[in-house]
Design a protein around this motif. Structure first.
Motif, PDB file in Angstrom:
ATOM      1  N   LYS A   1      10.906   2.744 -40.162  1.00 49.71           N
ATOM      2  CA  LYS A   1      10.943   2.584 -41.617  1.00 49.71           C
ATOM      3  C   LYS A   1      10.708   1.136 -42.025  1.00 49.71           C
ATOM      4  CE  LYS A   1      14.150   6.478 -42.049  1.00 49.71           C
ATOM      5  NZ  LYS A   1      15.488   6.942 -42.487  1.00 49.71           N
ATOM      6  N   VAL A   2       9.614   0.594 -41.493  1.00 52.24           N
ATOM      7  CA  VAL A   2       9.291  -0.810 -41.753  1.00 52.24           C
ATOM      8  C   VAL A   2       8.813  -1.005 -43.186  1.00 52.24           C
ATOM      9  CG1 VAL A   2       7.782  -2.722 -41.095  1.00 52.24           C
ATOM     10  CG2 VAL A   2       8.752  -1.240 -39.334  1.00 52.24           C
ATOM     11  N   GLY A   3       8.036  -0.073 -43.706  1.00 50.53           N
ATOM     12  CA  GLY A   3       7.500  -0.212 -45.052  1.00 50.53           C
ATOM     13  C   GLY A   3       6.338  -1.196 -45.072  1.00 50.53           C
ATOM     14  N   ASN A   4       6.173  -1.869 -46.176  1.00 52.07           N
ATOM     15  CA  ASN A   4       5.059  -2.801 -46.336  1.00 52.07           C
ATOM     16  C   ASN A   4       5.452  -4.243 -46.064  1.00 52.07           C
ATOM     17  OD1 ASN A   4       3.307  -0.700 -47.156  1.00 52.07           O
ATOM     18  ND2 ASN A   4       4.122  -0.815 -49.260  1.00 52.07           N
ATOM     19  N   ASP A   5       6.694  -4.457 -45.637  1.00 47.62           N
ATOM     20  CA  ASP A   5       7.170  -5.820 -45.402  1.00 47.62           C
ATOM     21  C   ASP A   5       6.573  -6.391 -44.120  1.00 47.62           C
ATOM     22  OD1 ASP A   5       8.784  -5.650 -47.684  1.00 47.62           O
ATOM     23  OD2 ASP A   5      10.371  -4.665 -46.528  1.00 47.62           O
ATOM     24  N   LYS A   6       6.471  -7.733 -44.082  1.00 43.32           N
ATOM     25  CA  LYS A   6       5.895  -8.426 -42.928  1.00 43.32           C
ATOM     26  C   LYS A   6       7.007  -9.145 -42.181  1.00 43.32           C
ATOM     27  CE  LYS A   6       1.683  -9.422 -41.189  1.00 43.32           C
ATOM     28  NZ  LYS A   6       0.661  -8.416 -40.870  1.00 43.32           N
ATOM     29  N   VAL A   7       7.079  -8.909 -40.868  1.00 43.82           N
ATOM     30  CA  VAL A   7       8.113  -9.562 -40.070  1.00 43.82           C
ATOM     31  C   VAL A   7       7.786 -11.038 -39.908  1.00 43.82           C
ATOM     32  CG1 VAL A   7       7.054  -9.155 -37.807  1.00 43.82           C
ATOM     33  CG2 VAL A   7       9.541  -9.324 -37.986  1.00 43.82           C
ATOM     34  N   ASP A   8       8.804 -11.875 -39.929  1.00 40.85           N
ATOM     35  CA  ASP A   8       8.655 -13.316 -39.799  1.00 40.85           C
ATOM     36  C   ASP A   8       9.254 -13.767 -38.467  1.00 40.85           C
ATOM     37  OD1 ASP A   8       8.056 -15.881 -40.382  1.00 40.85           O
ATOM     38  OD2 ASP A   8       9.347 -16.063 -42.155  1.00 40.85           O
ATOM     39  N   LYS A   9       8.901 -14.996 -38.045  1.00 42.32           N
ATOM     40  CA  LYS A   9       9.435 -15.504 -36.778  1.00 42.32           C
ATOM     41  C   LYS A   9      10.962 -15.571 -36.811  1.00 42.32           C
ATOM     42  CE  LYS A   9       9.707 -19.836 -35.505  1.00 42.32           C
ATOM     43  NZ  LYS A   9       9.404 -21.231 -35.157  1.00 42.32           N
ATOM     44  N   ALA A  10      11.518 -15.954 -37.951  1.00 40.40           N
ATOM     45  CA  ALA A  10      12.977 -16.072 -38.065  1.00 40.40           C
ATOM     46  C   ALA A  10      13.671 -14.739 -37.825  1.00 40.40           C
ATOM     47  CB  ALA A  10      13.351 -16.618 -39.438  1.00 40.40           C
ATOM     48  N   ASP A  11      13.032 -13.633 -38.206  1.00 44.48           N
ATOM     49  CA  ASP A  11      13.616 -12.310 -37.984  1.00 44.48           C
ATOM     50  C   ASP A  11      13.664 -11.976 -36.497  1.00 44.48           C
ATOM     51  OD1 ASP A  11      13.521 -12.118 -40.785  1.00 44.48           O
ATOM     52  OD2 ASP A  11      11.505 -11.273 -40.703  1.00 44.48           O
TER      53      ASP A  11
END
Length: 702
Positions: free
Chosen positions: A357-367
């Motif tokens: 359920k990731v959706g349209n969000d973009k994962v960042d290095k901090a995550d």
């Protein structure tokens, strides 16, 4: 005559050999304070470690002698003592007197090492008032001594070796003394030196804590290597204060065990090992048969070994090494590692977007790096560092090699069909998605909260007595213990720039509580709300409403406990505020001495801040024949002072004393907070039992 005409070649100064090192020591060791002193010691230790990396050394001994000298010994092959053909000097003298000379320039002695510039031992020699080297080879012990880089002979008396002993320099070349015999096959090197106090600051001392930390780290990185650290100085405040103190480090688990040691939070994954190697071509200058430097393409092999694990926390711990030399400021190997992490996780989340359920969000290095503990090591011949202090790796091709190995190995783990690994991979991907959503949600919440705070000031707690100024460079927030002290503090403060926030009793111990429990706690939430910069990963130092946060508690055991609880809150959830040096502890007086005046003359008040200061003050008054009112008033709490006394002793910036809370060593602070305030009771019990012998019962308020 013009300035240009008066400037001629005779004004140019040529520094030769070790003279250049003594003239500009900072260029080689960074500074002449304690950090530079420790850097010299690392240079000698690293030479021994390079022998261990080559498989020729199993034990290193480091001794801090009582006379200020330090000795490093190993059971490696021993520095060569035969004659070096180009210079006509012994190999021992070449290593310690010639810059850019050694066995690490591609001559086949070392395939990978930390010493690459060939200046380590010679720089230490140049900056030492005396340096003695003993080498065991061919059944004999050879010795050579130096005074500020010059070989010669010392005439030591019965008191033992000393830089002050009579010194006779050799006229032409160093003469090796044969000072003993050893069994056939026994080899090794011992270096003992006295740092030159003409170069180093008088206050500079060897740090036992830094030495132990480096020894432990090296033992982790070289499995099977024994490192012994012994302190014979007897310095107050060190483990060896009461007598010689020795610690032995040896680990067989390598960087996997190191990663477990560094990790502070419960695990989400096991320690995963990513190993591999790659080759690249590098153009380097090579000395040909005629003595000319020519550029040649050389194929290099870069070995990559990474241990990493994810935990439930959000802090990131990444340490990196090149040939076991720490690179605290990173470099191309760290860049390649982080680049591959981002690429792999983005690919995995894209492939599993529907399930997670990731959706349209973009994962960042901090995550991705939240809760990550990793040890990144690479081994290669002649790496290029930025500067002699070797804090940043600059070899550009290493980035691609590391990225390729991490991408291949980590993808294999995250897509593994093995039950245990698959379960851990799923849990890890879910954690990363959760971190991503938390970050986005927190950012939106922070933006909404800032907008709300800008539009209405009613969000501040009603018990806050705010100041009139909005300038963070001037404003101060006093966190005051108790209602009784609060009444006095209101009258004593400068309302233009001093704000007051009272707290009742002891706040929640946030080291053991969850984030949700912390936010539900009224006192913790009020403090975070009043500071106005958020908490945890969303903390924004620039948004803080006050330039100083001052903890003002009673000078008793309860006050110390409340101060510790507050510091735990700041360390755990507002750490940048502590790191910036903006958190302070007020220092209220313990005693009030009323000196009686003569005749009708009014007396004076003297405040003291500890028992010793009170005794000295009373002794001085008695010596001068001054009388004072007895009994001496002992303040049990801030509420016992009137407003004028509190202002004069604790709150007036012109007269008060503040104790700044610093964060020089975050790793050590983390361990101490976990020991004193964490969930694990057994280590705290051991600490209290061990420290009981040093308790002064007279200091307890009963």
């Amino acid at each position: 005559m013009s300035t240009g005409e008066s400037y001629t070649a005779r004004h140019l100064q040529v520094l030769e050999g070790l003279e250049a090192v003594r003239k500009r020591p900072g260029m080689y060791i960074g500074s002449t304070d304690g950090r530079g002193l420790m850097h010299c010691l690392w240079e000698i230790i690293d030479n021994s470690v390079d022998e261990a990396l080559a498989g020729e050394c199993t034990r290193i001994d480091v001794v801090l002698h009582a006379d200020g000298s330090v000795e490093v010994g190993d059971d490696g092959r021993g520095i060569p003592v035969d004659v070096e053909p180009r210079t006509g000097l012994s190999g021992l003298e070449v290593v310690f007197t010639k810059l850019h000379a050694g066995g690490k320039f591609g001559g086949g002695s070392y395939t990978a090492s930390g010493g690459l510039h060939g200046v380590g031992a010679s720089v230490v020699n140049a900056l030492s008032s005396r340096l003695d080297v003993e080498v065991d080879r061919s059944g004999k012990t050879h010795r050579l001594c130096f005074r500020r880089g010059e070989p010669g002979r010392f005439e030591d008396g019965p008191q033992g070796p000393s830089p002050e002993s009579t010194f006779t320099p050799f006229m032409h070349r160093g003469e090796l003394e044969i000072v003993g015999k050893v069994k056939r096959g026994v080899t090794g090197t011992r270096v003992r030196y006295w740092a030159d106090r003409q170069i180093f600051l008088r206050a500079a001392e060897f740090s036992y804590e830094d030495l132990v930390s480096r020894a432990r780290q090296t033992a982790f990185l070289v499995p099977g290597l024994t490192i012994v650290v012994r302190d014979e100085r007897g310095l107050p405040g060190t483990p060896g204060a009461e007598g010689p103190h020795e610690e032995v480090f040896r680990y067989e688990g390598g960087i996997a065990e190191f990663t477990d040691f560094l990790a502070a939070d419960p695990p989400v994954t096991d320690v995963w090992r990513l190993q591999g190697e790659g080759t690249f071509t590098e153009t380097v200058p090579v000395l040909d048969d005629r003595g000319h430097m020519t550029a040649q393409d050389v194929e290099r092999t870069c070995g990559v070994d990474i241990a990493l694990r994810w935990g439930t926390g959000y802090d990131t711990k990444l340490v990196s090494f090149v040939n076991i030399i720490a690179t605290p400021k990173g470099g191309t190997h760290c860049t390649g590692f982080e680049q591959a992490l981002l690429k792999v996780f983005r690919k995995q989340l894209e492939d599993n977007a529907r399930r997670l359920k990731v959706g349209n969000d973009k994962v960042d290095k901090a995550d991705i790096v939240a809760g990550l503990t990793a040890v990144v090591t690479v081994r290669l011949a002649e790496p290029q560092f930025e500067g002699q202090t070797k804090e940043v790796l600059g070899t550009s091709a290493v980035r691609q090699v590391v990225a390729h190995v991490v991408e291949r190995e980590l993808t294999a783990l995250l897509t593994s069909s093995k039950r245990d690994v698959k379960a851990q991979s799923t849990q890890l991907l879910e954690k990363v998605v959760s971190e991503m959503k938390t970050r986005i949600s927190a950012r939106q919440h922070k933006e909404n909260q800032r907008t709300k705070n800008a539009l209405e000031n009613s969000s501040m707690p009603s018990k806050l007595y705010d100041c009139r100024s909005n300038d963070p460079d001037r404003t101060e927030l006093f966190i005051v213990e108790g209602d009784s002290a609060m009444g006095t503090a209101k009258a004593a403060r400068r309302s233009e720039f001093q704000a007051l926030l009272p707290i009742r009793g002891k706040i929640l111990n946030v080291q053991k509580a969850s984030v949700a429990d912390m936010l539900k706690n009224v006192e913790c939430a009020s403090i975070i709300q009043v500071v106005g910069a958020g908490s945890g990963r969303t903390f924004d130092l620039d948004a803080a409403r006050y330039g100083k946060v001052i903890i003002m508690t009673d000078a008793d055991v309860d006050g110390a406990h409340i101060r510790t609880l507050l510091l735990t809150l700041f360390f755990r959830y507002m750490r940048p505020l502590v790191a910036a040096g903006r958190v302070y502890a007020a220092v209220p007086p313990l005693h009030r001495i009323e000196v009686l005046g003569a005749g009708s003359r009014k007396g004076e008040l003297v405040y003291t801040y500890n028992e010793n200061e009170m005794r000295r003050t009373l002794a001085t008054l008695n010596k001068k024949g001054r009388r004072y009112k007895e009994p001496i008033q002992r303040y049990k709490g801030l509420g016992e002072m009137d407003a004028a006394q509190l202002r004069e002793t604790t709150m007036d910036p012109r007269l008060r004393t503040l104790r700044r809370v610093t964060l020089a060593d975050a790793e050590r602070a983390e361990r101490i907070f976990d020991l004193l305030m964490g969930s694990d009771v057994a280590p705290r019990k051991d600490f209290l039992v061990d420290a009981a012998d040093y308790l002064d019962r007279d200091r307890i308020d009963a």
